[in-house]
Design a protein around this motif. Structure first.
Motif, short mmCIF file in Angstrom:
data_model
loop_
_atom_site.label_atom_id
_atom_site.label_comp_id
_atom_site.label_asym_id
_atom_site.label_seq_id
_atom_site.Cartn_x
_atom_site.Cartn_y
_atom_site.Cartn_z
N LEU A 188 0.83 -1.20 0.00
CA LEU A 188 0.00 0.00 0.00
C LEU A 188 0.87 1.26 0.00
O LEU A 188 0.58 2.23 -0.72
CB LEU A 188 -0.92 -0.01 1.22
CG LEU A 188 -1.86 1.18 1.38
CD1 LEU A 188 -2.82 1.26 0.21
CD2 LEU A 188 -2.63 1.08 2.70
N ALA A 191 2.48 1.65 -3.43
CA ALA A 191 1.48 2.00 -4.45
C ALA A 191 1.01 3.44 -4.31
O ALA A 191 0.64 4.07 -5.31
CB ALA A 191 0.30 1.05 -4.37
N THR A 192 1.00 3.97 -3.08
CA THR A 192 0.46 5.32 -2.87
C THR A 192 1.54 6.38 -2.72
O THR A 192 1.41 7.49 -3.24
CB THR A 192 -0.44 5.34 -1.62
OG1 THR A 192 0.31 4.87 -0.49
CG2 THR A 192 -1.66 4.46 -1.81
N ALA A 193 2.62 6.06 -2.00
CA ALA A 193 3.66 7.06 -1.74
C ALA A 193 4.94 6.80 -2.51
O ALA A 193 5.86 7.61 -2.46
CB ALA A 193 3.96 7.12 -0.24
N TYR A 200 6.91 5.25 6.28
CA TYR A 200 5.47 5.12 6.49
C TYR A 200 5.09 3.72 7.00
O TYR A 200 4.12 3.56 7.73
CB TYR A 200 4.71 5.41 5.19
CG TYR A 200 4.74 6.87 4.78
CD1 TYR A 200 4.67 7.88 5.72
CD2 TYR A 200 4.82 7.22 3.44
CE1 TYR A 200 4.69 9.21 5.35
CE2 TYR A 200 4.84 8.56 3.04
CZ TYR A 200 4.78 9.55 4.00
OH TYR A 200 4.80 10.87 3.63
#
Length: 455
Positions: A188, A191-193, A200
């Protein structure tokens, strides 16, 4: 005679006179108390596994792009260290339950996970951090690996023998899920950051650790029967079964944790995957293996741990042979399918081997009772030794994960830069476990590992 179980006084929350084999007490209140402690134990152990395996995903982020470039060999070394430390800590962690109480130790061992998580959060944001710093932080994440032994030792005392396979499988399976969940968290984040934000991953776990420690403090209990078992590990090391069962656990849990830590690096080394591609594939095997663990315990409850374990190792040998075929053909689909099967089978085997531990000592106790020994004393001794062997087997089994990562490091660091040599070694080990299970627990009916009904 009905057992008198005293309610836990505040603030220590100690329960005296706990006897889950008393069916009237178990149905009246014991089952509710045991399940509450099991649920909170699963939560704490889950986070322990997540922190323990955090470097299995952090290594996917370590690249020159963020000023932290390391070789494949250095990354395999980095995932070896937490496995080694976590395995060695399982012995003192298991003994700590008897010394401090299950609830008290769960609170402490969960809260201390804040230390390696905070350090990981800080240093992965520092370009140029040397490898030795990450190795030290990795060693501290081994604290999470120790949680397994203390949790399993504690929970084994809460449940009657007829439910121990299910309870221990659920407790361990929920903990093992931490390996899969942290890989999903990493996916996740990537994929996002993007693949430059590993901090994170650590940040997600800080509040969860605090909440789990508070929940354990407020909702768990200590059992005096656990505290009244001094010297159990010393007695257990003299038992031949301790070492046979530990060797079998190397084959099951050592495989699960070793593959869980190394799989992402294997995909990067074998197929040249990016961090996102590797993270997208690594969570499925540990997830299915974790879910399979309670099933392995339940199957062992029904059919006997030795038979389930023996067939399981035959399956793992076949899966490893498929890995060799897939590697030779360069087939990613077959490679992924074979590895996923190995994860599932290792989870099943984890449950069946751990069911064997209390069952073999319960059968011995039943034989002593038949010969005229006091039933209460014989089965109390069996539970005392079972708890100790759970800790020892957990420690020895975890070392199998170290051996797997060292084998991968040597194999991928060689001239061929493939995992074939490691796979051949694993195949030989699984076949050896088949022979060991048959010779010690199936060939001789006198020591066949099965639950003693009504004992």
């Amino acid at each position: 005679m009905t057992t008198t179980v005293h309610p836990p006084p505040r603030p220590g929350r100690w329960i005296s006179g706990w006897d889950p084999e008393d069916e009237e007490f178990w149905e009246r209140s014991g089952k509710r108390i045991a399940r509450r402690n099991l649920a909170l134990s699963v939560l704490s152990e889950h986070l322990g596994f997540s922190v323990w395996s955090i470097w299995s995903v952090m290594v996917l982020f370590l690249s020159p792009e963020i000023g932290l470039g390391f070789t494949a060999g250095e990354k395999f070394l980095l995932v070896c260290v937490p496995t080694l430390v976590g395995s060695l800590l399982r012995l003192p962690y298991s003994a700590a339950v008897a010394r401090f109480g299950g609830r008290n130790w769960t609170v402490l061992s969960t809260a201390v996970l804040l230390v390696p998580t905070l350090l990981a959060l800080h240093f992965v944001r520092q370009p140029g951090t040397p490898l030795w710093v990450f190795l030290l932080i990795g060693a501290l994440t081994g604290l999470g690996g120790g949680n397994f032994a203390s949790s399993m030792t504690n929970i084994a005392h809460f449940f009657p023998r007829r439910h121990q396979g299910w309870a221990l499988g659920l407790n361990a399976g929920g903990g093992n899920l931490g390996v899969a969940v942290i890989q999903l968290v990493a996916l996740l984040v990537i994929a996002t950051a993007g693949s430059t934000s590993p901090a994170y991953v650590a940040a997600v776990y800080l509040p969860l650790i605090v909440l789990a420690a508070l929940a354990a403090a407020l909702g768990m209990d200590n059992l005096d029967v656990v505290r009244g078992a001094p010297g159990a590990q010393r007695d257990a090391v003299r038992e031949p079964h301790t070492w046979w069962l530990s060797l079998l656990y190397i084959g099951t849990f050592g495989s699960f944790i070793g593959y869980g830590f190394a799989f992402g690096l294997v995909l990067q080394s074998q197929f040249g995957f990016s961090a996102l591609q590797a993270a997208g594939c690594t969570f499925l095997g540990p997830l299915l293996g974790s879910l399979a663990r309670p099933l392995g315990g339940a199957l062992a409850d029904r059919f006997g741990g030795a038979g389930v374990t023996c067939w399981n190792f035959l399956g793992m040998a076949a899966g490893t042979a498929l890995l060799l075929v897939a590697s030779g053909q360069g087939s990613f689909g077959l490679f992924l399918a074979a590895f996923t099967a190995l994860f599932v089978l290792s989870g099943l085997g984890n449950g069946s081997v751990y069911k064997m531990i209390p069952a073999v000592f319960a059968e011995r106790a039943a034989a002593r009772v038949t010969a005229g020994a006091d039933a209460a004393g014989a089965f109390a001794e069996a539970r005392r030794l079972s708890g100790a062997v759970i800790g020892i087997a957990g420690a020895v089994g975890g070392l199998g994960g170290v051996l797997i990562n060292l084998a991968f490091r040597a194999s991928y660091g060689g001239p061929a830069a493939s995992g074939d040599l490691a796979f051949v070694a694993f195949l030989v080990c699984y076949l050896g476990c088949v022979v060991l299970t048959w010779a010690c627990y199936l060939r001789r009916p006198a020591v066949a590992v099965r639950e003693v009904a009504g004992a």
